[in-house]
Write a protein that holds these residues in place. Structure first.
Motif, PDB file in Angstrom:
ATOM      1  N   ARG A 477     -77.403 -14.363 -87.360  1.00  0.00           N
ATOM      2  CA  ARG A 477     -78.044 -15.475 -88.104  1.00  0.00           C
ATOM      3  C   ARG A 477     -79.274 -16.077 -87.763  1.00  0.00           C
ATOM      4  N   ILE A 481     -82.707 -16.229 -90.036  1.00  0.00           N
ATOM      5  CA  ILE A 481     -82.946 -17.637 -90.358  1.00  0.00           C
ATOM      6  C   ILE A 481     -84.323 -17.987 -89.826  1.00  0.00           C
ATOM      7  N   LYS A 482     -84.412 -17.627 -88.245  1.00  0.00           N
ATOM      8  CA  LYS A 482     -85.485 -18.389 -87.442  1.00  0.00           C
ATOM      9  C   LYS A 482     -86.949 -18.168 -88.142  1.00  0.00           C
ATOM     10  N   MET A 545     -75.131 -16.566 -93.200  1.00  0.00           N
ATOM     11  CA  MET A 545     -76.344 -17.523 -93.511  1.00  0.00           C
ATOM     12  C   MET A 545     -75.621 -18.692 -94.143  1.00  0.00           C
ATOM     13  N   LYS A 548     -72.122 -23.412 -92.486  1.00  0.00           N
ATOM     14  CA  LYS A 548     -72.752 -24.581 -91.944  1.00  0.00           C
ATOM     15  C   LYS A 548     -72.255 -24.668 -90.471  1.00  0.00           C
ATOM     16  N   LYS A 551     -74.204 -22.595 -88.675  1.00  0.00           N
ATOM     17  CA  LYS A 551     -75.471 -23.034 -88.192  1.00  0.00           C
ATOM     18  C   LYS A 551     -75.564 -24.007 -87.327  1.00  0.00           C
ATOM     19  N   ARG A 552     -74.606 -24.902 -87.185  1.00  0.00           N
ATOM     20  CA  ARG A 552     -74.434 -26.076 -86.216  1.00  0.00           C
ATOM     21  C   ARG A 552     -74.251 -25.163 -84.629  1.00  0.00           C
ATOM     22  N   SER A 554     -75.087 -22.464 -83.793  1.00  0.00           N
ATOM     23  CA  SER A 554     -76.619 -21.394 -83.619  1.00  0.00           C
ATOM     24  C   SER A 554     -77.420 -22.593 -83.084  1.00  0.00           C
ATOM     25  N   ILE A 555     -77.561 -23.603 -83.649  1.00  0.00           N
ATOM     26  CA  ILE A 555     -78.576 -24.647 -83.146  1.00  0.00           C
ATOM     27  C   ILE A 555     -78.169 -25.204 -81.778  1.00  0.00           C
TER      28      ILE A 555
END
Length: 751
Positions: A477, A481-482, A545, A548, A551-552, A554-555
């Protein structure tokens, strides 16, 4: 147990001889490395008039451990971020020097008629300047505060790193039947792959482990854990085909990014010094006077080759990196020697049985000769420059300086948005691809056989596939995305319509790479058709992708990695150990910042900046005073200097050098009668004619006149009675007084 007495006797012999020789070399102001080499020669079988080591194999094993500790300590002093912040100057200079010196060494060895492997290893050894010897020479000559010394040390750091890479490549070449370009490229790619993999994973695991166990750590547990991690990585490195020393360096570089790095370095230093001494002694044991006499002419030619090659190619490398001729010559003339890594590379060649036995003592003889000449070569750089300045056309000198200035000013221009974006995307794609590859390899190698055994072949494949995709999903991801919403993308998208198609294409390329990883996992573990597998891969990537939660996570992982990466810098900034960022933006290139430590015996301690008159005496300015965890920026004249303070001072090379000399010179001399300063306790009985009768303790002069102190009065009780300053002495009082022998004698005579 039968071999232990021989091992202990050998160690005792090595350490005793090494201590005597190194003390002598210390008095002669010569590098300790040379003392270890001489000590090794004295205890070697080649020296018939002294006691020799009995068990060479055990000493060699200890020497190999010494190499591991040396490279582990080198890694602790190394930082990938420092290399990235150095810019292109040290990179260009070091690469030019190493390439030219390796080529020159191979050609010289070939001219002697030596074997191909001897020539290749000789080139690698001649390319390695000695960090230890140069650092000591700069200190002895008072040049550490000069700007060119910092350039030299930056290049030496890069040379040490490239030496590690060279060792791995030489090992690969030595194991191959016929080294060629493809094999070299494969070696470089393997090194890069494992280096990035270990570094990224290490920065996730090691700092988190140290942070969670910090409250349980003391010096003993910290050094045990550090050395355990060092040898663990050494074992892993050996298992994947690299040297154990390479693994030790990697673990050292990982620990270098943690808050505990300086403490670990301090704790490991005694162990490194012990085993490092054994290693250098073992090097000296291989020196055979007969071989040196036989190869006297090649040794002399190699000495001239090292000095001339480093002087010429070093000057060229530093000039290509943007330095003026004078600075380039100062830097290159400082590096006209070979040192520690030459011995390590030679040891590698001997352990792999690919170099001739004569090459080791020849390289040691060259190293000793060039080491002795290093201080003279550093001093010779200025006269040599002035000679060229007077004999070369003036136009040439001006043109060289003009080129240099233009290079430096051009580096201040803002980088192109496209270039910044492409560099960032390439970095993200490579790192995420390596992490995904490693995750797939680990799951397929270790987890898949276990699952197949426990739940069956098909079910095991399905479960392993799902676990593998979950494991690599953050990396995939991030790859897609980055940087999609970065400032560079926004500017390029809005600037021109022509930029939009390439930006979309870059996104599709990253998307296809992620799909390829998922396709590989599904294709390996299932028997579906390619069309169905491709559809599944696209669908899985699309879900990644859109997720959510992913995403959390990964961050969260990204922030944790950044925190671990910068934790040492944050801690250093809090403690005031980092130089200010404006140092690189000083208008005058000769003006820079240097840090000076105030020693305990400095005459400056306790004085204010107004009393010291540093600006008037040396032309420098103190920008900050660092005191423990406190940082005093822009101190005024009333600010005092205390022992242990660190001063950040702004000035040019000459001013900072004069300040350094004054700071070293203006010290409180050592007390020659220190033995007479012992404090003793004496008993005094006040008699009839004692002048103290009728006087109070305050007026007696015992402290002010005789420099003694009354600690108590003996009144026949279990404990002494403390005397108040207003207490009047009477006949028969029994006093207990503390003071130096001479002062007590004076007081007794008076009493």
């Amino acid at each position: 147990m039968a071999e232990i007495p021989n091992l202990i006797a050998d160690l005792a012999l090595i350490l005793i001889i090494a201590s005597i020789v190194t003390l002598l070399f210390k008095k002669l102001k010569q590098p300790l490395v040379l003392g270890y080499l001489v000590a090794g020669f004295l205890v070697s079988p080649h020296m018939p008039y002294t006691i020799s080591v009995m068990d060479n194999s055990s000493i060699q094993t200890w020497a190999d451990i010494g190499v591991i500790f040396l490279l582990f300590s080198l890694g602790l002093d190394f930082s990938f971020k420092k290399i990235l912040k150095m810019g292109m100057t040290p990179v260009i200079a070091s690469c030019t020097i190493i390439f030219c010196m390796v080529t020159l060494g191979i050609l010289v060895g070939h001219s002697f008629g030596w074997r191909k492997m001897d020539c290749i290893f000789l080139g690698g050894m001649l390319a390695m300047a000695s960090t230890t010897i140069i650092y000591k020479a700069f200190n002895d000559l008072g040049l550490m505060q000069h700007n060119f010394a910092g350039l030299v040390m930056s290049v030496l750091i890069l040379e040490d790193i490239l030496a590690i890479v060279m060792m791995v490549m030489l090992s690969t070449i030595a194991r191959g039947s016929n080294p060629d370009g493809g094999q070299l490229v494969e070696s470089i790619l393997r090194i890069a792959f494992f280096l990035i993999l270990w570094f990224v994973i290490g920065l996730f695991i090691v700092p988190i482990f140290l942070r969670s166990t910090r409250r349980f750590m003391n010096d003993e547990t910290l050094i045990i854990i550090s050395l355990g991690l060092c040898f663990l990585m050494a074992v892993i490195s050996s298992k994947v085909g690299f040297s154990s020393a390479f693994g030790a360096f990697v673990m050292g570089s990982i620990l270098a990014e943690t808050i505990e790095a300086e403490k670990i370095n301090r704790l490991v230093a005694p162990v490194k010094n012990l085993f490092g001494a054994v290693f250098f002694v073992s090097v000296g044991m291989l020196v055979d006077p007969k071989i040196i006499a036989e190869y006297a002419v090649p040794i002399l030619i190699l000495v001239v080759t090292v000095i001339g090659g480093e002087a010429i190619f070093g000057t060229l490398g530093f000039m290509l990196s943007g330095q003026p001729l004078k600075t380039a010559m100062k830097c290159s003339f400082s590096m006209t020697q070979i040192g520690e890594f030459a011995f390590i590379i030679a040891s590698l060649g001997l352990s792999l049985h690919v170099i001739s036995n004569f090459l080791y003592p020849v390289v040691v003889a060259v190293s000793i000769s060039t080491t002795f000449l290093t201080p003279y070569m550093i001093r010779f750089s200025d006269p040599c420059y002035h000679y060229l300045e007077h004999h070369l056309p003036k136009q040439w000198i001006r043109r060289l300086n003009h080129i240099t200035l233009s290079i430096h000013t051009s580096t201040k221009v803002e980088k192109n948005n496209w270039r910044r974006l492409l560099y960032a995307l390439l970095e993200i794609t490579i790192v995420c691809s390596i992490l995904s590859t490693a995750g797939i390899f680990l799951m397929f190698t270790f987890i898949l056989p276990i699952l197949r055994h426990l739940i069956g072949f098909t079910a095991g494949n399905i479960v392993c596939g799902l676990l593998t995709l979950i494991l690599i999903s953050p990396a995939l991801r991030a790859m897609i995305i980055k940087k999609n919403h970065s400032e560079e993308v926004k500017v390029l998208w809005a600037e021109k319509r022509l930029n939009r198609l390439p930006l979309i294409f870059l996104g599709l390329v990253r998307y296809c790479i992620a799909v390829a990883f998922v396709f590989y996992v599904c294709n390996t573990l299932t028997e579906f058709g390619n069309a169905l597998l491709m559809t599944m891969a696209v669908a899985i990537i699309t879900l990644m992708m859109a997720s959510k939660r992913l995403k959390r996570e990964s961050i969260k992982l990204e922030r944790l990695f950044v925190l671990n990466l910068h934790s040492r810098e944050i801690n250093a900034q809090i403690q005031g150990k980092r130089k200010p960022l404006y140092e690189g933006h000083l208008l005058d290139r000769n003006i820079h910042i240097s840090i000076f430590d105030i020693s305990e015996d400095s005459e400056w301690a306790g004085k204010s900046l107004r009393d010291l008159q540093l600006r008037k005496r040396f032309g420098v300015q103190v920008s900050s005073i660092i005191r423990g965890l406190q940082r005093i920026n822009i101190p005024n004249g009333d600010s005092s200097i205390f022992p242990g303070d660190r001063m950040e001072v702004i000035g040019n090379d000459e001013q900072l050098s004069r300040l350094h000399q004054a700071l070293e010179k203006e010290r409180i001399p050592e007390d020659p009668n220190i033995e007479k300063r012992e404090m003793k306790l004496r008993q005094f009985i006040i008699g009839d004619k004692c002048p103290l009768v009728g006087k109070t303790l305050k007026d007696s002069g015992i402290r002010d006149q005789f420099n003694c102190m009354v600690v108590g009065l003996n009144e026949g009780l279990e404990n002494l009675t403390m005397i108040k300053p207003e207490r009047t002495f009477k006949k028969g009082d029994i006093l207990w007084v503390v003071g130096e022998e001479y002062s007590l004698s004076q007081l007794m005579g008076e009493v």
